[in-house]
Each structure stands twice: as C-alpha cells, then as structure tokens.
Motif scaffolding. Sequence first.
Motif, mmCIF file in Angstrom:
data_model
loop_
_atom_site.group_PDB
_atom_site.id
_atom_site.type_symbol
_atom_site.label_atom_id
_atom_site.label_comp_id
_atom_site.label_asym_id
_atom_site.label_seq_id
_atom_site.Cartn_x
_atom_site.Cartn_y
_atom_site.Cartn_z
ATOM 1 N N THR A 269 11.897 61.400 23.423
ATOM 2 C CA THR A 269 13.007 61.472 24.372
ATOM 3 C C THR A 269 13.420 60.100 24.889
ATOM 4 O O THR A 269 12.593 59.347 25.404
ATOM 5 N N THR A 270 14.697 59.801 24.757
ATOM 6 C CA THR A 270 15.283 58.633 25.415
ATOM 7 C C THR A 270 15.854 59.092 26.748
ATOM 8 O O THR A 270 16.640 60.040 26.801
ATOM 9 N N ILE A 271 15.443 58.440 27.824
ATOM 10 C CA ILE A 271 15.860 58.822 29.176
ATOM 11 C C ILE A 271 17.078 57.995 29.569
ATOM 12 O O ILE A 271 17.063 56.762 29.477
ATOM 13 N N VAL A 272 18.129 58.679 30.010
ATOM 14 C CA VAL A 272 19.369 58.006 30.425
ATOM 15 C C VAL A 272 19.594 58.303 31.906
ATOM 16 O O VAL A 272 19.874 59.446 32.279
ATOM 17 N N LEU A 273 19.446 57.283 32.752
ATOM 18 C CA LEU A 273 19.663 57.462 34.183
ATOM 19 C C LEU A 273 21.122 57.179 34.516
ATOM 20 O O LEU A 273 21.564 56.031 34.475
ATOM 21 N N VAL A 274 21.871 58.215 34.825
ATOM 22 C CA VAL A 274 23.263 58.053 35.252
ATOM 23 C C VAL A 274 23.275 58.330 36.750
ATOM 24 O O VAL A 274 23.604 59.433 37.210
ATOM 25 N N GLN A 275 22.861 57.327 37.502
ATOM 26 C CA GLN A 275 22.649 57.489 38.935
ATOM 27 C C GLN A 275 23.070 56.241 39.691
ATOM 28 O O GLN A 275 23.175 55.151 39.127
ATOM 29 N N ASN A 276 23.269 56.423 40.989
ATOM 30 C CA ASN A 276 23.618 55.306 41.857
ATOM 31 C C ASN A 276 22.395 54.489 42.234
ATOM 32 O O ASN A 276 21.256 54.925 42.059
ATOM 33 N N GLY A 277 22.648 53.308 42.781
ATOM 34 C CA GLY A 277 21.604 52.569 43.462
ATOM 35 C C GLY A 277 20.972 51.444 42.679
ATOM 36 O O GLY A 277 21.230 51.229 41.491
ATOM 37 N N ILE A 278 20.116 50.728 43.400
ATOM 38 C CA ILE A 278 19.366 49.590 42.878
ATOM 39 C C ILE A 278 17.879 49.927 42.905
ATOM 40 O O ILE A 278 17.395 50.584 43.824
ATOM 41 N N GLY A 279 17.151 49.503 41.879
ATOM 42 C CA GLY A 279 15.705 49.698 41.856
ATOM 43 C C GLY A 279 15.264 51.061 41.374
ATOM 44 O O GLY A 279 14.083 51.418 41.487
ATOM 45 N N ILE A 280 16.180 51.824 40.782
ATOM 46 C CA ILE A 280 15.832 53.177 40.334
ATOM 47 C C ILE A 280 15.053 53.175 39.027
ATOM 48 O O ILE A 280 14.414 54.171 38.668
ATOM 49 N N ASP A 281 15.118 52.070 38.289
ATOM 50 C CA ASP A 281 14.518 52.033 36.954
ATOM 51 C C ASP A 281 13.012 51.786 36.971
ATOM 52 O O ASP A 281 12.292 52.287 36.114
ATOM 53 N N GLU A 282 12.530 51.033 37.952
ATOM 54 C CA GLU A 282 11.114 50.654 37.956
ATOM 55 C C GLU A 282 10.166 51.855 38.058
ATOM 56 O O GLU A 282 9.234 51.971 37.261
ATOM 57 N N PRO A 283 10.353 52.773 39.014
ATOM 58 C CA PRO A 283 9.443 53.928 39.077
ATOM 59 C C PRO A 283 9.544 54.826 37.848
ATOM 60 O O PRO A 283 8.552 55.420 37.426
ATOM 61 N N MET A 284 10.732 54.917 37.253
ATOM 62 C CA MET A 284 10.891 55.734 36.048
ATOM 63 C C MET A 284 10.120 55.127 34.887
ATOM 64 O O MET A 284 9.449 55.838 34.122
ATOM 65 N N LYS A 285 10.201 53.823 34.750
ATOM 66 C CA LYS A 285 9.490 53.160 33.658
ATOM 67 C C LYS A 285 7.978 53.226 33.866
ATOM 68 O O LYS A 285 7.210 53.342 32.904
ATOM 69 N N ALA A 286 7.553 53.163 35.121
ATOM 70 C CA ALA A 286 6.121 53.270 35.415
ATOM 71 C C ALA A 286 5.596 54.661 35.048
ATOM 72 O O ALA A 286 4.464 54.801 34.586
ATOM 73 N N ALA A 287 6.426 55.683 35.232
ATOM 74 C CA ALA A 287 6.004 57.056 34.924
ATOM 75 C C ALA A 287 6.026 57.353 33.434
ATOM 76 O O ALA A 287 5.202 58.131 32.935
ATOM 77 N N PHE A 288 6.970 56.734 32.707
ATOM 78 C CA PHE A 288 7.126 57.013 31.272
ATOM 79 C C PHE A 288 7.203 55.693 30.499
ATOM 80 O O PHE A 288 8.250 55.339 29.951
ATOM 81 N N PRO A 289 6.094 54.965 30.428
ATOM 82 C CA PRO A 289 6.112 53.620 29.839
ATOM 83 C C PRO A 289 6.407 53.588 28.344
ATOM 84 O O PRO A 289 6.833 52.551 27.827
ATOM 85 N N GLU A 290 6.200 54.707 27.636
ATOM 86 C CA GLU A 290 6.395 54.717 26.188
ATOM 87 C C GLU A 290 7.801 55.147 25.775
ATOM 88 O O GLU A 290 8.165 55.040 24.603
ATOM 89 N N ASN A 291 8.577 55.631 26.722
ATOM 90 C CA ASN A 291 9.920 56.127 26.392
ATOM 91 C C ASN A 291 10.973 55.039 26.588
ATOM 92 O O ASN A 291 10.877 54.221 27.503
ATOM 93 N N ILE A 292 11.982 55.059 25.744
ATOM 94 C CA ILE A 292 13.106 54.143 25.910
ATOM 95 C C ILE A 292 13.935 54.614 27.095
ATOM 96 O O ILE A 292 14.225 55.804 27.242
ATOM 97 N N LEU A 293 14.301 53.669 27.958
ATOM 98 C CA LEU A 293 15.050 53.972 29.170
ATOM 99 C C LEU A 293 16.395 53.267 29.140
ATOM 100 O O LEU A 293 16.467 52.056 28.917
ATOM 101 N N LEU A 294 17.457 54.038 29.346
ATOM 102 C CA LEU A 294 18.814 53.496 29.419
ATOM 103 C C LEU A 294 19.371 53.728 30.815
ATOM 104 O O LEU A 294 19.024 54.707 31.478
ATOM 105 N N LEU A 295 20.242 52.830 31.243
ATOM 106 C CA LEU A 295 20.874 52.939 32.548
ATOM 107 C C LEU A 295 22.364 53.170 32.365
ATOM 108 O O LEU A 295 23.014 52.481 31.573
#
Length: 355
Positions: free
Chosen positions: A109-135
Amino acid sequence: MATELPKVLVIGSGGVGTIAALSLTLNGKAEVTMVVRSAYEQVMKDGYTVKLVTYGSFDNWRPHHVSSTVEKAESDHGPFDFLVLTTKNIPDGSMTCEQIIAPAVSKKTTIVLVQNGIGIDEPMKAAFPENILLLGILLIGSTLKGTLVDNIYKDQLILSPFANDGHSHEEVMSRVNLFAELYKNADPEVNYVRVEENSKKSRWEKLVYNAVLNTICALTGLDVNRCQIAGANKDLFMPAMKEVVAIAASEGINLDDEICYKMMHIGDGLFYAPSMLVDLNKKQLCEVEVILGYPLKFAERNGVYAPILSTVYQLLKIKQLHLKEEKGMITINLEDFQGYNSDDYPQRLEELQKK
C-alpha cells in the motif's frame, strides 16, 4: 485477459474525500472503494447528489464500492495499491490518523495524505516506515451537507513524495506519477494535477489561508467576507498572515510576498464558510494542532514572535476543550482540581486522562 485495475481506498467521505473518489471513479483507471460511516445506509440507498463547478452534476452517485468501516473495506475489497486519507487530521481526537488507517495498510500500500497542516507526515512515517508515503494538497472548496456535495473551485491536486527511506527515488516517483495518472482527467479544464519533488512550500502557502482565515472565521462564527466588511483585512488577516510567512522563513521556506494578498482575496464576493467554521457549527472537533499548534512550535523553537496566531490558537484550544467535554471525550469534575494552582490545570487534566 483484462488487466486488473489498481485498487484505491478513500478514507474520509466529506467534501474532499467524495470529490477525490469521484475523480478516480470517473477516470476509469482504478477500482475505487470509499469508507462511509455515519451516512452509510443513506449512501447505499440513494447515493450522493453532487453539484460541481467542473465535473457537472450527478444524482445517486457512488464509487465502485462503499464500506461502512476500514476493516470491512480491507476484507471485502483489499488489499489496496493506494490508500487516500482525506479525513480531518486531529491528533488530539479519539483516534489518530495512523490508528484509523492501520487495518487497510499492507506491504504493497502506498499511503496518500490529502490533508491540511504542517507536520502530518512524521507520525505517519513513524507508524508505517516500510510504506511509500505521498503528500497531497487538494484545492477545491468542497462542502458536504448530508449526502449533498457542493464545490465552487476547480479540482486541483498538488502531489509530492515524502522522505521515503528504504525506497529508491525512482520507485517513489513512479508511485507519484502513477497516482497522478489515476487522478487527473484527460481534460485539464476538468481537474489539474501538479507533481512536485517537494511540497513544503505549497503546504506553507496553503497554511497562510488555513491558519488565518479558517481559524478566525471559526472563532467569530462569521464567513470570510463578513469579517472583511468589519475591517479584518488590514488589522487582523494581513498581520496574522505575515506571522505565518515569518515562521515559514525560519524553517527555510521563503514564500512570495504576493501569497498573503492572494489568499486574503481568494474568496472575494463568495460569502462562504471555511471548513473549520463548518466543523464547529456541526459540533465536530477541529484541526487545531496541525494548522496552528505545530507551526507555533516551530515559531517557539526558532524565536519567531507570533502574537496573533498564538492568541487564536489558545482560543481555539478552549473551544476544542468545550467540544470534547460536550462529546463525553473528557470529564471535568471540579473536585479533581481542588487544591491545585490554576497554572497546573492543563497538566492535571493530562494526569486524569491517563488514569
């Protein structure tokens, strides 16, 4: 034999999520599942009524699949190639975004965060370190009332990778480009997707709007234009926007001078309620931390004076506390605070919540 379409799960069935699911479905390049919780029965019966400035109007519309929970979406229609998260990001709410999506995240699964704000990516990456994360940053001006979706701006998505350790740049960008292809319409007048190597500047630009107009309208209970009629542009909106620009600069993000003017006038004549005001009117929790709390932590760390934003943040925290108490998320018994100095009340509440 027909090629199997990429499977996309959209979590968040508000104005933004519904439009994202609509775009992905209309393009016919993906198999789309959307999680709809409170309105599930109504959506299954009648679908959505959609009135869009670019896509047109639809009655009884729904994506390929609708599920009542993330768990059912995964068991019935997964595993998913892309998971698009469009919910409000409220780390001080009942569940974090990481907890919400966990049942539907697999190794592929590639996770795509379509959300507002700053700093939302760090906790997501910490929870799912092996998944590709897009903003993703979606500019659309879309609202949902019941199952009626209304939007006033052209659908525009800014898409970028996050720092994905363990994956090559080529692998990450291939996922970025694939999702962009799934989302964008062949007609650029219908929607627009811009791929960026790094979206930090774009995120701070949107924050110029969200941290000021969105928050102050929520506090006043008035739409943007009524605040402007009262003189907010000169004495409140512009000074607060300059504070956002100063915080961004302290993080190495230099915003163009015109961004404040652009964001301040983006809704001239429309008399619309920004999303945070809509949330408060619905008695829903707001994105206080990701829109103001996190940026103000940067300001404190970097020595940036932001008195207007700090005041707005504290007032919104008070309203958020009131909402949590009304919803039963916290209980404030007066006897629990007897004998304590009021300076220690916030810490005391934290202690009580941990019990």
